[in-house]
Motif scaffolding. Structure first.
Motif, PDB file in Angstrom:
ATOM      1  N   MET A   1       0.711  -1.321   0.033  1.00 18.38           N
ATOM      2  CA  MET A   1      -0.124   0.132  -0.029  1.00 18.38           C
ATOM      3  C   MET A   1       0.602   1.284   0.064  1.00 18.38           C
ATOM      4  SD  MET A   1      -3.070   1.001   2.800  1.00 18.38           S
ATOM      5  CE  MET A   1      -3.874  -0.422   2.644  1.00 18.38           C
ATOM      6  N   LYS A   2       0.628   2.361  -0.669  1.00 15.74           N
ATOM      7  CA  LYS A   2       1.166   3.299  -0.866  1.00 15.74           C
ATOM      8  C   LYS A   2       1.136   4.431   0.524  1.00 15.74           C
ATOM      9  CE  LYS A   2       0.726   4.020  -5.803  1.00 15.74           C
ATOM     10  NZ  LYS A   2       0.163   5.036  -6.820  1.00 15.74           N
ATOM     11  N   ASN A   3       2.302   5.179   0.773  1.00 10.27           N
ATOM     12  CA  ASN A   3       2.370   6.100   2.231  1.00 10.27           C
ATOM     13  C   ASN A   3       1.190   6.870   1.782  1.00 10.27           C
ATOM     14  OD1 ASN A   3       3.289   8.328   0.639  1.00 10.27           O
ATOM     15  ND2 ASN A   3       5.493   7.494   1.004  1.00 10.27           N
ATOM     16  N   TYR A   4       1.088   7.527   2.946  1.00  7.88           N
ATOM     17  CA  TYR A   4      -0.048   8.695   3.022  1.00  7.88           C
ATOM     18  C   TYR A   4      -0.050   9.834   2.045  1.00  7.88           C
ATOM     19  CZ  TYR A   4      -3.268  11.736   5.648  1.00  7.88           C
ATOM     20  OH  TYR A   4      -4.205  12.499   5.891  1.00  7.88           O
ATOM     21  N   GLN A   5       1.313  10.317   1.871  1.00  8.13           N
ATOM     22  CA  GLN A   5       1.319  11.290   0.973  1.00  8.13           C
ATOM     23  C   GLN A   5       1.009  10.874  -0.418  1.00  8.13           C
ATOM     24  OE1 GLN A   5       4.204  14.473   1.705  1.00  8.13           O
ATOM     25  NE2 GLN A   5       4.954  14.290  -0.419  1.00  8.13           N
ATOM     26  N   ASP A   6       1.662   9.529  -0.876  1.00 10.30           N
ATOM     27  CA  ASP A   6       1.394   9.288  -2.103  1.00 10.30           C
ATOM     28  C   ASP A   6       0.141   9.117  -2.570  1.00 10.30           C
ATOM     29  OD1 ASP A   6       4.285   9.305  -2.677  1.00 10.30           O
ATOM     30  OD2 ASP A   6       4.622   7.467  -2.230  1.00 10.30           O
ATOM     31  N   ARG A   7      -0.744   8.919  -1.463  1.00 12.20           N
ATOM     32  CA  ARG A   7      -2.081   8.591  -1.981  1.00 12.20           C
ATOM     33  C   ARG A   7      -2.879   9.535  -2.362  1.00 12.20           C
ATOM     34  NH1 ARG A   7      -4.224   5.573   3.329  1.00 12.20           N
ATOM     35  NH2 ARG A   7      -2.277   4.405   3.863  1.00 12.20           N
ATOM     36  N   PHE A   8      -2.504  10.987  -1.701  1.00  9.78           N
ATOM     37  CA  PHE A   8      -3.263  12.075  -2.000  1.00  9.78           C
ATOM     38  C   PHE A   8      -2.524  12.678  -3.290  1.00  9.78           C
ATOM     39  CE2 PHE A   8      -4.183  11.570   2.311  1.00  9.78           C
ATOM     40  CZ  PHE A   8      -5.801  11.883   2.120  1.00  9.78           C
ATOM     41  N   VAL A   9      -1.290  12.303  -3.625  1.00  8.69           N
ATOM     42  CA  VAL A   9      -0.766  12.984  -4.549  1.00  8.69           C
ATOM     43  C   VAL A   9      -1.366  12.135  -5.914  1.00  8.69           C
ATOM     44  CG1 VAL A   9       1.432  12.611  -6.405  1.00  8.69           C
ATOM     45  CG2 VAL A   9       1.817  13.068  -4.037  1.00  8.69           C
ATOM     46  N   GLU A  10      -1.833  10.919  -5.856  1.00  5.11           N
ATOM     47  CA  GLU A  10      -2.787  10.477  -6.626  1.00  5.11           C
ATOM     48  C   GLU A  10      -4.050  11.145  -6.995  1.00  5.11           C
ATOM     49  OE1 GLU A  10      -1.873   7.799  -8.979  1.00  5.11           O
ATOM     50  OE2 GLU A  10      -0.019   8.163  -8.221  1.00  5.11           O
ATOM     51  N   VAL A  11      -4.497  11.327  -5.721  1.00 10.45           N
ATOM     52  CA  VAL A  11      -5.863  11.972  -5.901  1.00 10.45           C
ATOM     53  C   VAL A  11      -5.805  13.442  -6.740  1.00 10.45           C
ATOM     54  CG1 VAL A  11      -7.493  13.265  -4.525  1.00 10.45           C
ATOM     55  CG2 VAL A  11      -6.663  11.169  -3.615  1.00 10.45           C
ATOM     56  N   VAL A  12      -4.668  14.041  -6.463  1.00  8.76           N
ATOM     57  CA  VAL A  12      -4.472  15.357  -7.100  1.00  8.76           C
ATOM     58  C   VAL A  12      -4.392  14.986  -8.783  1.00  8.76           C
ATOM     59  CG1 VAL A  12      -3.053  17.421  -7.426  1.00  8.76           C
ATOM     60  CG2 VAL A  12      -3.840  16.684  -5.299  1.00  8.76           C
ATOM     61  N   ASN A  13      -3.467  14.193  -8.920  1.00  8.48           N
ATOM     62  CA  ASN A  13      -3.146  13.655 -10.287  1.00  8.48           C
ATOM     63  C   ASN A  13      -4.547  13.329 -11.229  1.00  8.48           C
ATOM     64  OD1 ASN A  13      -0.573  14.301 -10.024  1.00  8.48           O
ATOM     65  ND2 ASN A  13       0.011  12.063  -9.579  1.00  8.48           N
ATOM     66  N   TYR A  14      -5.559  12.495 -10.322  1.00  7.84           N
ATOM     67  CA  TYR A  14      -6.677  12.169 -11.034  1.00  7.84           C
ATOM     68  C   TYR A  14      -7.596  13.481 -11.280  1.00  7.84           C
ATOM     69  CZ  TYR A  14     -11.093   9.571 -11.803  1.00  7.84           C
ATOM     70  OH  TYR A  14     -12.245   9.269 -12.231  1.00  7.84           O
ATOM     71  N   ILE A  15      -7.549  14.223 -10.265  1.00 14.31           N
ATOM     72  CA  ILE A  15      -8.562  15.592 -10.494  1.00 14.31           C
ATOM     73  C   ILE A  15      -8.065  16.233 -11.631  1.00 14.31           C
ATOM     74  CG2 ILE A  15      -9.171  17.813  -9.316  1.00 14.31           C
ATOM     75  CD1 ILE A  15      -8.920  16.289  -6.620  1.00 14.31           C
ATOM     76  N   GLU A  16      -6.761  16.655 -11.679  1.00 11.90           N
ATOM     77  CA  GLU A  16      -5.998  17.250 -12.727  1.00 11.90           C
ATOM     78  C   GLU A  16      -6.393  16.627 -14.214  1.00 11.90           C
ATOM     79  OE1 GLU A  16      -2.737  20.192 -10.830  1.00 11.90           O
ATOM     80  OE2 GLU A  16      -2.013  18.131 -11.576  1.00 11.90           O
ATOM     81  N   ALA A  17      -6.342  15.285 -14.207  1.00  9.01           N
ATOM     82  CA  ALA A  17      -6.516  14.755 -15.616  1.00  9.01           C
ATOM     83  C   ALA A  17      -8.148  14.670 -15.809  1.00  9.01           C
ATOM     84  CB  ALA A  17      -6.011  13.236 -15.407  1.00  9.01           C
ATOM     85  N   ASN A  18      -8.860  15.083 -14.891  1.00  8.81           N
ATOM     86  CA  ASN A  18     -10.242  14.898 -15.070  1.00  8.81           C
ATOM     87  C   ASN A  18     -11.228  16.042 -14.832  1.00  8.81           C
ATOM     88  OD1 ASN A  18     -10.823  11.850 -15.889  1.00  8.81           O
ATOM     89  ND2 ASN A  18      -9.403  11.984 -14.326  1.00  8.81           N
ATOM     90  N   LEU A  19     -10.391  17.216 -15.170  1.00  5.59           N
ATOM     91  CA  LEU A  19     -11.053  18.611 -14.833  1.00  5.59           C
ATOM     92  C   LEU A  19     -12.243  18.792 -15.750  1.00  5.59           C
ATOM     93  CD1 LEU A  19      -8.160  21.020 -14.362  1.00  5.59           C
ATOM     94  CD2 LEU A  19      -9.833  20.227 -12.455  1.00  5.59           C
ATOM     95  N   ASP A  20     -12.264  18.004 -16.793  1.00  6.24           N
ATOM     96  CA  ASP A  20     -13.227  18.307 -17.964  1.00  6.24           C
ATOM     97  C   ASP A  20     -14.686  17.433 -17.530  1.00  6.24           C
ATOM     98  OD1 ASP A  20     -12.218  20.312 -19.298  1.00  6.24           O
ATOM     99  OD2 ASP A  20     -11.089  18.790 -20.346  1.00  6.24           O
ATOM    100  N   SER A  21     -14.612  16.628 -16.621  1.00  6.27           N
ATOM    101  CA  SER A  21     -15.717  15.550 -16.260  1.00  6.27           C
ATOM    102  C   SER A  21     -16.199  15.733 -14.835  1.00  6.27           C
ATOM    103  CB  SER A  21     -15.284  14.045 -16.739  1.00  6.27           C
ATOM    104  OG  SER A  21     -14.133  13.905 -15.857  1.00  6.27           O
ATOM    105  N   ASN A  22     -17.362  15.145 -14.726  1.00  6.79           N
ATOM    106  CA  ASN A  22     -17.683  14.913 -13.299  1.00  6.79           C
ATOM    107  C   ASN A  22     -16.800  14.019 -12.606  1.00  6.79           C
ATOM    108  OD1 ASN A  22     -19.972  16.706 -13.567  1.00  6.79           O
ATOM    109  ND2 ASN A  22     -20.923  15.060 -14.502  1.00  6.79           N
ATOM    110  N   LEU A  23     -16.249  14.502 -11.484  1.00  3.07           N
ATOM    111  CA  LEU A  23     -15.338  13.682 -10.729  1.00  3.07           C
ATOM    112  C   LEU A  23     -16.092  12.443  -9.755  1.00  3.07           C
ATOM    113  CD1 LEU A  23     -13.050  16.479  -9.224  1.00  3.07           C
ATOM    114  CD2 LEU A  23     -12.609  14.421 -10.902  1.00  3.07           C
ATOM    115  N   ASP A  24     -15.457  11.225 -10.105  1.00  2.00           N
ATOM    116  CA  ASP A  24     -15.819  10.082  -9.377  1.00  2.00           C
ATOM    117  C   ASP A  24     -15.391   9.779  -8.107  1.00  2.00           C
ATOM    118  OD1 ASP A  24     -16.489   7.373  -8.749  1.00  2.00           O
ATOM    119  OD2 ASP A  24     -16.018   6.415 -10.265  1.00  2.00           O
ATOM    120  N   ILE A  25     -16.189  10.346  -7.008  1.00  2.00           N
ATOM    121  CA  ILE A  25     -15.879  10.210  -5.548  1.00  2.00           C
ATOM    122  C   ILE A  25     -15.308   8.716  -5.180  1.00  2.00           C
ATOM    123  CG2 ILE A  25     -16.571  10.719  -3.243  1.00  2.00           C
ATOM    124  CD1 ILE A  25     -16.065  13.331  -4.832  1.00  2.00           C
TER     125      ILE A  25
END
Length: 288
Positions: A1-25
Motif C-alpha cells: 500500500m502506498k504511503n499517506y502522501q503518495d495517496r493524495f498525490v494520486e488524488v490530485v493527479n486524478y483531479i487534474e486529469a479529469n477537470l472536464d468531467s464529473n469527478l468520481d468520488i
C-alpha cells in the motif's frame, strides 16, 4: 500500500486529469485507500480545503488562463468545460475569486485577488509535486538560437500581463508555438529578490532579426554551448525544485562550471493547451 502522501498525490493527479468531467468520488476514495466515511475529512486535513474546493480552484485557474491567453475561446464554452451548468453560475463563482466578471477579466486581466485564494494550492503543489520531479540530468550541446524577447521587469504578480502582451505580439507576427519555440530566461529567484527588482524574459525563436518596434520586443541570442538539462513534467508551481537541484546538488558534484548566461526554460507543451500536470518544460543550465 502506498504511503499517506503518495495517496493524495494520486488524488490530485486524478483531479487534474479529469477537470472536464464529473469527478468520481468512489474512484478518489480508492486512490486514497479511504472509505467515503473518512475521505472528505482526510482530504480537508491534508489539502487545507475540501476536495471540491480544490477542484473549483483548479478549474477556475484554468478558466482564467483561457480567458486571458486564449482570446478566441468563448466564455460559455469555458463555463461548461469548468463544470458549470450556466453562464450565470460560472460568472458568480469566477467573480468571487477574481473580483471581476469573466468578460471584464478577458479584456483586462488582474491576477492580484487570485493570489490570496491560490496560496493554499501553491503550498500544496510545492509539497506534493516534489515527488514528480524527474532528476535525470543530461548534458547536451545547445545550438545558437536567435530569439525575439519581451523583458518583464517588476513584480512576478504582474507577469501575467506581460505574457498576454507577448502572446498578442506573436499572433500578430505569425509566430505560434507550433512554428516558433517558446523560451524563458530566468535572471532572479522570486523568493529571494525584491518584487520590483525581478527580471524575467519571454522569448520565442525567430529566423531573422526583427526591426525596432513600439511593442518593446528586442533581439537576443541564446548562445551555443553545453547545457545541463532536466525535463520537468507538471505545474510551474514546482519548477523551483529541479532548478534548485541543478544548482545545489548536481553542479557541485559534477566537473562543470557555470557559463556567463542565465538558466533558461523551453516550453515544450504548456497549460492551458494541455492539462497542468501534463505540461512539459525543459530546464537548461549553461555550463562549460
Amino acid at each position: 500500500m502506498k504511503n499517506y502522501q503518495d495517496r493524495f498525490v494520486e488524488v490530485v493527479n486524478y483531479i487534474e486529469a479529469n477537470l472536464d468531467s464529473n469527478l468520481d468520488i468512489e474512484k478518489l476514495c480508492q486512490l486514497a485507500y479511504l472509505s467515503k466515511y473518512h475521505f472528505h475529512r482526510q482530504c480537508s486535513a491534508f489539502f487545507g480545503m475540501t476536495v471540491m474546493s480544490l477542484v473549483k480552484v483548479l478549474r477556475l485557474k484554468r478558466a482564467a488562463y483561457q480567458l486571458a491567453y486564449r482570446s478566441d475561446t468563448k466564455i460559455v464554452d469555458i463555463a461548461l468545460a469548468s463544470g458549470y451548468e450556466s453562464h450565470e453560475a460560472f460568472c458568480r463563482a469566477f467573480k468571487k475569486l477574481f473580483n471581476k466578471t469573466p468578460s471584464d477579466f478577458k479584456h483586462s486581466p488582474d491576477w492580484t485577488p487570485w493570489h490570496s485564494h491560490y496560496e493554499p494550492v501553491l503550498k500544496l503543489r510545492t509539497k506534493i509535486m516534489n515527488d514528480k520531479v524527474n532528476l535525470n540530468v543530461e548534458v547536451v550541446e545547445f545550438p545558437e538560437t536567435l530569439i525575439a524577447t519581451l523583458e518583464h521587469r517588476g513584480s512576478p504578480r504582474s507577469l501575467g500581463n506581460s505574457i498576454r502582451n507577448f502572446i498578442e505580439w506573436r499572433k500578430e507576427n505569425r509566430l505560434p508555438p507550433g512554428k516558433s519555440k517558446t523560451f524563458n530566461l530566468l535572471y532572479d529567484d522570486p523568493n529571494i529578490i525584491a518584487p520590483e527588482d525581478y527580471r524575467f524574459d519571454l522569448c520565442c525563436s525567430i529566423q531573422h532579426r526583427i526591426e525596432e518596434n513600439a511593442d518593446g520586443i528586442l533581439n537576443k541570442v541564446i548562445p551555443a554551448g553545453k547545457c545541463a538539462v532536466i525535463r520537468h513534467i507538471g505545474s510551474d508551481d514546482a519548477l523551483g525544485e529541479p532548478v534548485n537541484y541543478l544548482y545545489s546538488e548536481w553542479l557541485p558534484e559534477s566537473s562543470f562550471e557555470l557559463r556567463d548566461f542565465p538558466i533558461f526554460l523551453e516550453r515544450v507543451s504548456f497549460f492551458p493547451d494541455v492539462q497542468e500536470n501534463d505540461s512539459v518544460t525543459d530546464i537548461y543550465l549553461p555550463v562549460k
